[in-house]
Design a protein around this motif. Sequence first.
Motif, PDB file in Angstrom:
ATOM      1  N   UNK A 194       0.799  -1.233   0.000  1.00 34.71           N
ATOM      2  CA  UNK A 194       0.000   0.000   0.000  1.00 34.71           C
ATOM      3  C   UNK A 194       0.826   1.276   0.000  1.00 34.71           C
ATOM      4  N   UNK A 195       1.787   1.384   0.899  1.00 37.08           N
ATOM      5  CA  UNK A 195       2.596   2.601   0.954  1.00 37.08           C
ATOM      6  C   UNK A 195       3.353   2.855  -0.330  1.00 37.08           C
ATOM      7  N   UNK A 196       3.873   1.780  -0.942  1.00 37.20           N
ATOM      8  CA  UNK A 196       4.630   1.908  -2.192  1.00 37.20           C
ATOM      9  C   UNK A 196       3.727   2.364  -3.333  1.00 37.20           C
ATOM     10  N   UNK A 197       2.495   1.890  -3.348  1.00 37.47           N
ATOM     11  CA  UNK A 197       1.554   2.253  -4.413  1.00 37.47           C
ATOM     12  C   UNK A 197       1.222   3.738  -4.350  1.00 37.47           C
ATOM     13  N   UNK A 198       0.852   4.224  -3.172  1.00 39.18           N
ATOM     14  CA  UNK A 198       0.491   5.632  -3.033  1.00 39.18           C
ATOM     15  C   UNK A 198       1.694   6.546  -3.291  1.00 39.18           C
ATOM     16  N   UNK A 199       2.861   6.100  -2.840  1.00 37.89           N
ATOM     17  CA  UNK A 199       4.072   6.887  -3.090  1.00 37.89           C
ATOM     18  C   UNK A 199       4.364   6.949  -4.587  1.00 37.89           C
ATOM     19  N   UNK A 200       4.207   5.811  -5.275  1.00 41.46           N
ATOM     20  CA  UNK A 200       4.470   5.769  -6.718  1.00 41.46           C
ATOM     21  C   UNK A 200       3.502   6.669  -7.476  1.00 41.46           C
ATOM     22  N   UNK A 201       2.244   6.696  -7.077  1.00 43.36           N
ATOM     23  CA  UNK A 201       1.266   7.563  -7.730  1.00 43.36           C
ATOM     24  C   UNK A 201       1.698   9.030  -7.627  1.00 43.36           C
ATOM     25  N   UNK A 202       2.101   9.446  -6.443  1.00 46.15           N
ATOM     26  CA  UNK A 202       2.518  10.834  -6.249  1.00 46.15           C
ATOM     27  C   UNK A 202       3.779  11.161  -7.044  1.00 46.15           C
ATOM     28  N   UNK A 203       4.747  10.234  -7.016  1.00 42.90           N
ATOM     29  CA  UNK A 203       6.002  10.473  -7.730  1.00 42.90           C
ATOM     30  C   UNK A 203       5.798  10.512  -9.234  1.00 42.90           C
TER      31      UNK A 203
ATOM     32  N   UNK B  90      -1.474  12.467 -14.479  1.00 40.87           N
ATOM     33  CA  UNK B  90      -2.101  13.763 -14.220  1.00 40.87           C
ATOM     34  C   UNK B  90      -3.065  13.577 -13.042  1.00 40.87           C
ATOM     35  N   UNK B  91      -2.897  14.396 -12.007  1.00 42.89           N
ATOM     36  CA  UNK B  91      -3.724  14.272 -10.801  1.00 42.89           C
ATOM     37  C   UNK B  91      -4.921  15.209 -10.881  1.00 42.89           C
ATOM     38  N   UNK B  92      -6.066  14.711 -10.461  1.00 41.53           N
ATOM     39  CA  UNK B  92      -7.296  15.502 -10.432  1.00 41.53           C
ATOM     40  C   UNK B  92      -7.914  15.409  -9.039  1.00 41.53           C
TER      41      UNK B  92
ATOM     42  N   UNK C 211     -11.009  13.012  -2.962  1.00 42.29           N
ATOM     43  CA  UNK C 211     -10.012  12.041  -3.393  1.00 42.29           C
ATOM     44  C   UNK C 211      -9.227  12.610  -4.558  1.00 42.29           C
ATOM     45  N   UNK C 212      -8.063  12.027  -4.797  1.00 39.56           N
ATOM     46  CA  UNK C 212      -7.271  12.376  -5.966  1.00 39.56           C
ATOM     47  C   UNK C 212      -7.401  11.248  -6.980  1.00 39.56           C
ATOM     48  N   UNK C 213      -7.805  11.591  -8.184  1.00 36.85           N
ATOM     49  CA  UNK C 213      -7.852  10.610  -9.262  1.00 36.85           C
ATOM     50  C   UNK C 213      -6.703  10.875 -10.216  1.00 36.85           C
ATOM     51  N   UNK C 214      -6.203   9.818 -10.815  1.00 34.43           N
ATOM     52  CA  UNK C 214      -5.057   9.932 -11.710  1.00 34.43           C
ATOM     53  C   UNK C 214      -5.414   9.387 -13.084  1.00 34.43           C
ATOM     54  N   UNK C 215      -4.844  10.021 -14.112  1.00 33.90           N
ATOM     55  CA  UNK C 215      -4.938   9.486 -15.465  1.00 33.90           C
ATOM     56  C   UNK C 215      -3.553   9.554 -16.085  1.00 33.90           C
TER      57      UNK C 215
END
Length: 213
Positions: free
Chosen positions: A40-49, A57-59, A71-75
């Motif tokens: 879990x921590x690695x996934x959220x960190x990877x999304x931000x990085x 792109x974060x929305x 929430x933050x959605x990513x594409x």
Amino acid sequence: MSAIRLLVLGAVRQHGRAHGYQVRNDLEYWGAHEWSNAKPGSIYHALKQLAKQGMLRAHEVAPSTAGGPPRTEYEITEQGTEEFLSLLRESLTMYDQRPDILTAALGFMVDLPREEAVALLKERVRRMEEWRASVTEYYTPAEGPGQLGHIGEIMNYWVHSADTGAEWTKSLIARLEGGAYTFAGEGEPFVAVLADGQENPYATSDRSSPENS
């Protein structure tokens, strides 16, 4: 290369647009938390990085009807798609990566045209056979590992791994050439992601999130 980078980019790309919990849910559905560093921590960190690097792109989106913070959605971006495909091609070709790299690539190989996937896997076999030929110039498997003392078990393991890896890859190539699975451009792809809110039978017991994603 890190498997988490390929996994996260691929998971977001399959959804089109997804929040962190969806990505995590998908990767747990695939069992990635068991065979890779997709915790879990690695996934959220990877999304931000990846968002910082321009791959995603974060929305910011409105809170759910159940309440709670946004929430933050990513594409995935065009740059992210190029990175994903580059990582995928490299992961299918390289024979000396960690097992989780190849495992991640297998989950996305159908995102490529069938002919390209087969060609990449054939290159993988060629490289494994080339490596084997080079090391057996000074180590002859038929004579057994004892010829080098117990240290010979190291080379014995790697030669055996190359042999079994090549055999498995050839069997996969044969299945793909025989028409197995639906690849890019061939029709409706296999649905490998969970719908938002769909129950995940393989979810871990810890469903807490390090961020409101």
